[in-house]
Design a protein around this motif. Structure first.
Motif, PDB file in Angstrom:
ATOM      1  N   ASP A   1      24.830  96.539  46.208  1.00  0.00           N
ATOM      2  CA  ASP A   1      24.158  95.212  46.025  1.00  0.00           C
ATOM      3  C   ASP A   1      25.253  94.063  46.368  1.00  0.00           C
ATOM      4  N   VAL A   2      24.808  93.089  47.041  1.00  0.00           N
ATOM      5  CA  VAL A   2      25.755  92.003  47.363  1.00  0.00           C
ATOM      6  C   VAL A   2      25.205  90.639  47.029  1.00  0.00           C
ATOM      7  N   SER A   3      26.027  89.439  46.731  1.00  0.00           N
ATOM      8  CA  SER A   3      25.721  88.410  46.359  1.00  0.00           C
ATOM      9  C   SER A   3      26.688  87.331  46.526  1.00  0.00           C
ATOM     10  N   TYR A   4      26.541  86.419  47.577  1.00  0.00           N
ATOM     11  CA  TYR A   4      27.355  85.503  48.203  1.00  0.00           C
ATOM     12  C   TYR A   4      27.238  84.218  47.820  1.00  0.00           C
ATOM     13  N   SER A   5      27.923  83.243  47.416  1.00  0.00           N
ATOM     14  CA  SER A   5      27.825  81.783  47.494  1.00  0.00           C
ATOM     15  C   SER A   5      28.153  81.196  48.675  1.00  0.00           C
ATOM     16  N   GLN A   6      27.592  80.138  49.180  1.00  0.00           N
ATOM     17  CA  GLN A   6      28.009  79.522  50.699  1.00  0.00           C
ATOM     18  C   GLN A   6      29.480  78.941  50.491  1.00  0.00           C
TER      19      GLN A   6
ATOM     20  N   ASP B   1      32.128  80.592  52.977  1.00  0.00           N
ATOM     21  CA  ASP B   1      32.675  79.675  54.118  1.00  0.00           C
ATOM     22  C   ASP B   1      34.155  79.764  53.974  1.00  0.00           C
ATOM     23  N   LYS B   2      34.705  79.504  52.753  1.00  0.00           N
ATOM     24  CA  LYS B   2      36.154  79.481  52.675  1.00  0.00           C
ATOM     25  C   LYS B   2      36.903  80.859  53.134  1.00  0.00           C
TER      26      LYS B   2
ATOM     27  N   SER C   1      28.693  79.073  58.115  1.00  0.00           N
ATOM     28  CA  SER C   1      27.618  80.070  57.751  1.00  0.00           C
ATOM     29  C   SER C   1      26.392  79.116  57.492  1.00  0.00           C
ATOM     30  N   HIS C   2      25.242  79.795  57.671  1.00  0.00           N
ATOM     31  CA  HIS C   2      23.897  78.807  57.238  1.00  0.00           C
ATOM     32  C   HIS C   2      23.296  80.009  56.126  1.00  0.00           C
TER      33      HIS C   2
ATOM     34  N   LEU D   1      23.396  83.473  58.107  1.00  0.00           N
ATOM     35  CA  LEU D   1      23.590  83.474  59.576  1.00  0.00           C
ATOM     36  C   LEU D   1      25.110  83.096  59.964  1.00  0.00           C
ATOM     37  N   VAL D   2      25.520  83.952  60.691  1.00  0.00           N
ATOM     38  CA  VAL D   2      27.017  83.575  61.291  1.00  0.00           C
ATOM     39  C   VAL D   2      27.086  83.707  62.619  1.00  0.00           C
TER      40      VAL D   2
END
Length: 302
Positions: free
Chosen positions: A14-19, A23-24, A56-57, A64-65
């Motif tokens: 499982d993955v979870s990213y914050s924008q 982006d950093k 990223s969006h 989306l990248v």
């Protein structure tokens, strides 16, 4: 935002990213133009180009990248002509043949001289991450190019635990069975294009385009042991595509009904339209992939 070719991967966890963090991470590998002796560069650019502000969006559990590649263009014919002229000059002035090693050195010197003056061309490559279902989908017809984008993403994020989505499936068997019985998983139907190949080492191929794949001619090829390596499929009369035995999904075309869903968004709101199109296309692709993998079954049980 309408992906035309898909190279698909699955996360192993499982993955979870914050924008903000995402982006950093991408900022470490921003696109920059070629300089000096560089033949090419590859880095991240804004997902929505001039219509966006972020690399990223994030939208509906998907990210989306966009990666941008710039390459210097040095036509091989021009290089070869300059090398030939230099070889002719040396042979005439020094009355000796120029051997291959020296020719290679001459070519390198000419390339070194011309690179700073070379024209540049650029291209964009998109991909999206489905955080909910664990997909990474690259809009590419080439596994090599898809792997280049994944390598860049892995470099930026530090880790990217993914595997090719269909690596554990013997898709030849499925495609051949579907066409032989003219029966597909629920929601899918067979189109009019296919490629068949001899099972022996000859690799002889039969390419069928715009063909009635239920006809006796096709049945005869299958009865003679040919295997199906590419098969056109239609999903829910919404998306048509070519499924290949290497796991790539090519030539996606979307129904007019689907594409017109966002037609009422004015062009002045291009960022809004791009977001709406991304949501629409990515949700369709996610659902298509989920139903396709359900139709194939659990690879571990095969």
């Amino acid at each position: 935002m309408w992906f035309s070719n898909l190279i698909c991967y699955r996360f192993k966890q499982d993955v979870s990213y914050s924008q903000e963090d995402f982006d950093k991470a991408l900022e470490q590998d921003l696109f920059r133009s070629c300089t000096g002796q560089e033949l090419s560069t590859f880095g991240w650019t804004k997902a929505f180009g001039k219509h966006g502000q972020t690399l990223s969006h994030f939208s509906q559990d998907s990210i989306l990248v966009c990666a941008k590649r710039e390459e210097k263009v040095l036509p091989a014919a021009v290089i070869n002509e300059l090398v030939a002229e230099k070889v002719e000059q040396i042979e005439a002035e020094e009355n000796r043949p120029v051997k291959k090693k020296e020719k290679d050195e001459l070519k390198e010197n000419i390339l070194h001289t011309l690179l700073p003056q070379a024209f540049k061309k650029s291209s964009l490559q998109f991909a999206f991450i489905d955080q909910k279902n664990g997909w990474v989908v690259v809009n590419s017809a080439s596994f090599n190019k898809a792997e280049e984008l994944l390598a860049l993403l892995r470099k930026s994020l530090g880790t990217l635990p993914v595997v090719p989505a269909f690596a554990n499936y013997d898709l030849d068997v499925f495609l051949t069975d579907w066409l032989t019985n003219f029966s597909t998983p629920e929601g899918f139907s067979i189109g009019n294009d296919a490629e068949l190949e001899e099972a022996d080492d000859s690799g002889a191929q039969v390419k069928l385009k715009g063909h009635d794949l239920s006809c006796d001619e096709v049945k005869s090829h299958l009865e003679n042991g040919k295997r199906v390596t590419k098969l056109a499929l239609d999903w829910q009369e919404r998306v048509k595509f070519m499924l290949q035995n290497d796991g790539s999904i090519k030539r996606l075309s979307y129904s007019e009904t689907l594409k017109e869903e966002n037609a009422n968004i004015p062009k002045e709101d291009m960022a809004v339209k791009l977001d709406a199109d991304f949501i629409l296309a990515s949700e369709e692709i996610k659902q298509l992939l989920e139903e396709l993998t359900q139709g194939l079954g659990d690879a571990e049980d095969l």
